[in-house]
Write an enzyme that holds these catalytic residues in place. Structure first.
Site, PDB file in Angstrom:
ATOM      1  N   ARG A  82      28.639  58.631  11.225  1.00 31.98           N
ATOM      2  CA  ARG A  82      27.755  59.724  11.647  1.00 31.98           C
ATOM      3  C   ARG A  82      26.346  59.528  11.106  1.00 31.98           C
ATOM      4  NH1 ARG A  82      28.848  65.558   9.095  1.00 31.98           N
ATOM      5  NH2 ARG A  82      28.438  64.402   7.207  1.00 31.98           N
ATOM      6  N   ARG A  91      22.111  62.922  16.750  1.00 32.25           N
ATOM      7  CA  ARG A  91      23.298  62.405  16.063  1.00 32.25           C
ATOM      8  C   ARG A  91      24.195  61.680  17.061  1.00 32.25           C
ATOM      9  NH1 ARG A  91      24.643  67.854  14.565  1.00 32.25           N
ATOM     10  NH2 ARG A  91      22.558  67.852  13.731  1.00 32.25           N
ATOM     11  N   ASP A  94      28.883  64.751  17.062  1.00 35.04           N
ATOM     12  CA  ASP A  94      28.927  66.067  16.425  1.00 35.04           C
ATOM     13  C   ASP A  94      30.195  66.761  16.902  1.00 35.04           C
ATOM     14  OD1 ASP A  94      28.052  68.211  14.892  1.00 35.04           O
ATOM     15  OD2 ASP A  94      26.845  69.077  16.499  1.00 35.04           O
ATOM     16  N   ASP A  96      32.093  70.279  16.341  1.00 36.65           N
ATOM     17  CA  ASP A  96      32.050  71.625  15.757  1.00 36.65           C
ATOM     18  C   ASP A  96      33.322  72.375  16.113  1.00 36.65           C
ATOM     19  OD1 ASP A  96      29.574  71.340  14.587  1.00 36.65           O
ATOM     20  OD2 ASP A  96      28.475  72.340  16.202  1.00 36.65           O
TER      21      ASP A  96
END
Ligand SMILES: Nc1ncnc2c1ncn2[C@@H]1O[C@H](COP(=O)(O)OP(=O)(O)OP(=O)(O)O)[C@@H](O)[C@H]1O
Ligand SMILES: Nc1nc2c(c(=O)[nH]1)N=C(CO)CN2
Length: 159
Positions: A82, A91, A94, A96
């Site tokens: 990452r 990035r 990711d 979440d």
């Protein structure tokens, strides 16, 4: 078994490959992926001077608690090398955690439901494609309704 929803995003390198690899690693780490939304090209939100994102959402099953799911997702981000250059910035991957059943959590490491999800079309559009009837445990509205609400708000802003 609890059902959870994960947001997937990438705007560096081969975005589609990054998301596919993250899904493979999720399975490898015991996260059962039940459904994946279409992947959508989206305008950067928050920090706008960065490349377009590719975003999607996945419905998953996890036998542990929400904290251990979050830590597994963070470990996968690290395993993928990452790169995070700035808050809300670019990035390669990711992941979440959006929802974990109807659990509401406010700990130092984890906030559930994800606190900004209802303001993010890059989250609600793919999530509504796989989970339109799921009810947000704080707003008591379905994901489909939240997505419609956000679209209306965005149209009003443009007028
Ligand atoms: N629901 C959640 N999903 C993912 N990370 C969370 C959540 N709640 C709290 N966190 C914490 O946020 C940290 C990750 O922040 P990250 O760098 O991904 O933020 P960001 O992606 O830049 O911003 P945002 O979280 O608003 O999308 C993690 O270390 C984690 O402990
Ligand atoms: N379109 C889009 N914009 C973003 C995204 C994202 O995944 N998609 N992620 C961010 C940081 O979490 C900030 N901005």
């Amino acid at each position: 078994m609890p059902v959870a929803y994960v947001a997937l995003g990438s705007n560096l390198g081969n975005k589609e490959e990054n998301i596919r690899r993250a899904l493979e690693l999720m399975e490898k780490h015991g996260i059962r992926v039940r459904q994946v939304s279409p992947l959508l090209a989206t305008e950067p939100y928050g920090v706008t001077d960065q490349p377009e994102f590719l975003n999607g959402a996945a419905e998953v099953e996890w036998t542990g608690d929400p904290e251990s799911l979050l830590h597994t997702l963070l470990a996968i981000e690290q395993e993928m090398g990452r790169q995070r250059k700035r808050h809300w910035g670019e990035r390669n991957i990711d992941l979440d955690l959006l929802l974990f059943g109807d659990q509401c959590i406010h700990s130092e490491d984890l906030v559930l439901p994800h606190p900004d999800m209802a303001n993010r079309s890059f989250v609600l559009e793919p999530l509504a494609a796989i989970a339109p009837q799921v009810v947000h445990p704080v707003f008591h509205r379905t994901i489909g309704e939240l997505w419609q609400d956000l679209q209306k708000k965005q149209t009003r802003k443009q007028e």
